[in-house]
Enzyme design. Structure first.
Site, PDB file in Angstrom:
ATOM      1  N   VAL A  68      40.006  30.667  28.079  1.00 60.03           N
ATOM      2  CA  VAL A  68      39.603  31.517  26.957  1.00 60.03           C
ATOM      3  C   VAL A  68      38.347  30.939  26.333  1.00 60.03           C
ATOM      4  O   VAL A  68      38.297  29.757  25.984  1.00 60.03           O
ATOM      5  CB  VAL A  68      40.729  31.618  25.895  1.00 60.03           C
ATOM      6  CG1 VAL A  68      40.239  32.393  24.677  1.00 60.03           C
ATOM      7  CG2 VAL A  68      41.965  32.278  26.476  1.00 60.03           C
ATOM      8  N   ALA A 113      36.354  26.588  23.579  1.00 60.00           N
ATOM      9  CA  ALA A 113      37.078  27.192  24.704  1.00 60.00           C
ATOM     10  C   ALA A 113      38.322  26.365  24.988  1.00 60.00           C
ATOM     11  O   ALA A 113      38.493  25.269  24.432  1.00 60.00           O
ATOM     12  CB  ALA A 113      36.195  27.221  25.941  1.00 60.00           C
ATOM     13  N   LYS A 114      39.181  26.865  25.798  1.00 56.62           N
ATOM     14  CA  LYS A 114      40.328  26.084  26.281  1.00 56.62           C
ATOM     15  C   LYS A 114      40.800  26.711  27.575  1.00 56.62           C
ATOM     16  O   LYS A 114      40.648  27.933  27.782  1.00 56.62           O
ATOM     17  CB  LYS A 114      41.467  26.126  25.252  1.00 56.62           C
ATOM     18  CG  LYS A 114      42.404  24.951  25.357  1.00 56.62           C
ATOM     19  CD  LYS A 114      41.818  23.750  24.653  1.00 56.62           C
ATOM     20  CE  LYS A 114      42.673  22.537  24.717  1.00 56.62           C
ATOM     21  NZ  LYS A 114      42.078  21.453  23.908  1.00 56.62           N
ATOM     22  N   GLY A 115      41.378  25.887  28.438  1.00 58.00           N
ATOM     23  CA  GLY A 115      41.921  26.410  29.690  1.00 58.00           C
ATOM     24  C   GLY A 115      43.283  25.816  29.945  1.00 58.00           C
ATOM     25  O   GLY A 115      43.672  24.833  29.314  1.00 58.00           O
ATOM     26  N   ASP A 154      42.718  17.569  29.075  1.00 56.39           N
ATOM     27  CA  ASP A 154      43.636  17.811  27.962  1.00 56.39           C
ATOM     28  C   ASP A 154      45.005  17.354  28.464  1.00 56.39           C
ATOM     29  O   ASP A 154      45.094  16.671  29.496  1.00 56.39           O
ATOM     30  CB  ASP A 154      43.622  19.298  27.576  1.00 56.39           C
ATOM     31  CG  ASP A 154      44.253  19.569  26.223  1.00 56.39           C
ATOM     32  OD1 ASP A 154      43.591  19.373  25.203  1.00 56.39           O
ATOM     33  OD2 ASP A 154      45.434  19.970  26.169  1.00 56.39           O
TER      34      ASP A 154
END
Ligand code: NAD
Length: 424
Positions: A68, A113-115, A154
């Site tokens: 995202v 953002a992050k995935g 992460d």
């Protein structure tokens, strides 16, 4: 192998919902318009991919992966990739927004953002994880890029996975592209100082807060929850600057020594002992919950989310809380903390040292030159100190706690940049 969802803990507050409540409060104080509110809230891009991967037993399993991009208003988006069975689009969406505010508060030129991939890396072989990471990278070739979107580790991922990502991306582009990802091993263009960067930022912002409260570090005491990357480096660096660390804890329990714990000895013990403090002799054991009610000056939650809640906040005696972890304090505890007059250095400021040195990694990769550790530390300290001062001044201007002030600084920066850039 089927994953079974853990039973929900009904009394638990959702840290991401807590973040949104604080965001809404800051938006109100800034007088942001309804339309700007939606611009800031709705993510720019949400990508879901199916990733068929051959497992070691020859079976093909299809995983679901997400990325995202919450905002690219300030620059390319930045955010980690999480491997965890509980990963879902909602969580990734909220964490992506969190990254936007964190980058903006420390004034680095990134969006958020992050995935994530819904998988259980603890039950997968290295080969299976590698194939999954490479499949995800290929699926995201149009999303990732040094000028577009820069991932990082992460929960459940680390330098090893980032090396695979860089390699797969580079193969597709026909050249080595180090700046596509941060958190890489040092030999692949990782940065000196990244490992201790988050703990270092916690130390710098803690000292800045202590100065405002007129607490002399050489006379101050602290308790640190969590003795992993963030907690142990924060404890060690605070100790180096004179603070007496009376209590530390990890998943094995909490350890107390009124005269001060020898942090280097505790780190050496943990490293010899499978990463755990269990059996550490330099302190007496106390109940984990007791760590929060000790009469120390500074409390550093650096383990996990939602540990300071309306249930235990009344017992806190510390004058300052410095949030090493993400989301350690629930929204319902905020009012009580404020009534008690405790200063909270909020997560989006206190633990932003990590993303700051990730930014330095990207800068070094792009200029093709490695900075010394001394230069990295000096620049990290300056960014963290300046950011603290900016948030502190904003808190005074709006007469709000540092947490809301941090959101005001971040939201104001993104909103005013958007106004200059304009939309369609
Ligand atoms: P880590 O896995 O290295 O360490 C976590 C520590 O917390 C371990 O010592 C573990 O034993 C302990 N712990 C877990 N549950 C506990 C409990 N119930 N009580 C006491 N201790 C407990 O993780 P980390 O990288 O140090 O991250 C800690 C927190 O900081 C997380 O919230 C993470 O999201 C946040 N954070 C980390 C970074 C980073 O650069 N590593 C950056 C920003 C935020």
């Amino acid at each position: 192998m089927t994953y079974i969802e853990p039973a929900p803990i009904t009394d638990k507050e959702n840290p991401l919902a807590s973040m949104m409540q604080r965001f809404d409060k800051a938006v109100q104080l800034l007088g942001i318009s309804e339309e700007m509110y939606h611009i800031l809230k709705v993510p720019r891009k949400q990508v879901i991919v199916g990733l068929p991967v051959t497992m070691d037993n020859g079976e093909i399993r299809t995983f679901e992966g997400y990325r995202v991009i919450h905002s690219t208003i300030l620059g390319p988006s930045k955010g980690g990739i999480r491997f965890d069975p509980a990963v879902n689009l909602d969580e990734v969406r909220a964490l992506a927004a969190w990254m936007t505010w964190k980058c903006a508060v420390v004034d680095i030129p990134y969006g958020g953002a992050k995935g994530g991939i819904a998988c259980n890396p603890r039950q997968m072989s290295a080969g299976e994880i590698e194939r999954l990471m490479r499949a995800y990278t290929t699926a995201m070739l149009d999303v990732f890029g040094p000028d577009q979107d820069i991932p990082a580790p992460d929960m459940g991922t680390g330098p090893r996975e980032m090396a695979w990502l860089m390699d797969e991306y580079s193969k597709a582009k026909g050249m080595t592209v180090q700046a596509v990802v941060t958190g890489k091993p040092l030999v692949l263009g990782g940065s000196l100082g990244r490992t201790e960067a988050t703990g270092r930022g916690v130390m710098v912002t803690a000292l800045a807060g202590m100065e405002k409260l007129r607490l002399n570090p050489y006379k101050a005491t602290a308790a640190v929850q969590g003795f992993g990357n963030v907690g142990s480096h924060a404890a060690s660096l605070l100790r180096e600057r004179g603070v007496c660390i009376q209590a530390i804890s990890d998943i094995s329990g909490a350890y107390y020594n009124q005269g001060g714990i020898d942090i280097e000895a505790a780190i050496a013990y943990r490293d010899r002992n499978n990463g755990m403090l269990e059996g550490f002799q330099g302190a007496e054991m106390i109940a984990p919950e007791e760590l929060f009610s000790l009469p120390v000056d500074v409390l550093v939650p650096a383990a996990k989310e939602d540990v300071i809640t309306h249930h235990n906040v009344a017992n806190i005696q510390a004058k300052m809380i410095v949030e090493g972890a993400n989301g350690p304090t629930s929204f319902r505890a905020d009012d009580i903390i404020n009534e008690k007059g405790i200063m909270v250095v909020p997560d989006i400021l206190a633990n932003a040292g990590g993303v700051t040195v990730s930014y330095f990694e990207w800068v070094q990769n792009r200029i093709g030159y490695k900075w010394t550790l001394e230069r990295i530390n000096r620049r990290t300290d300056r960014i963290m100190k300046d950011s603290f001062n900016k948030v502190y001044q904003t808190a005074q201007q709006y007469q709000v706690p540092l947490r809301i002030a941090a959101y005001i600084v971040a939201i104001d920066k993104v909103a005013s940049t958007y106004k200059y850039r304009g939309g369609y």
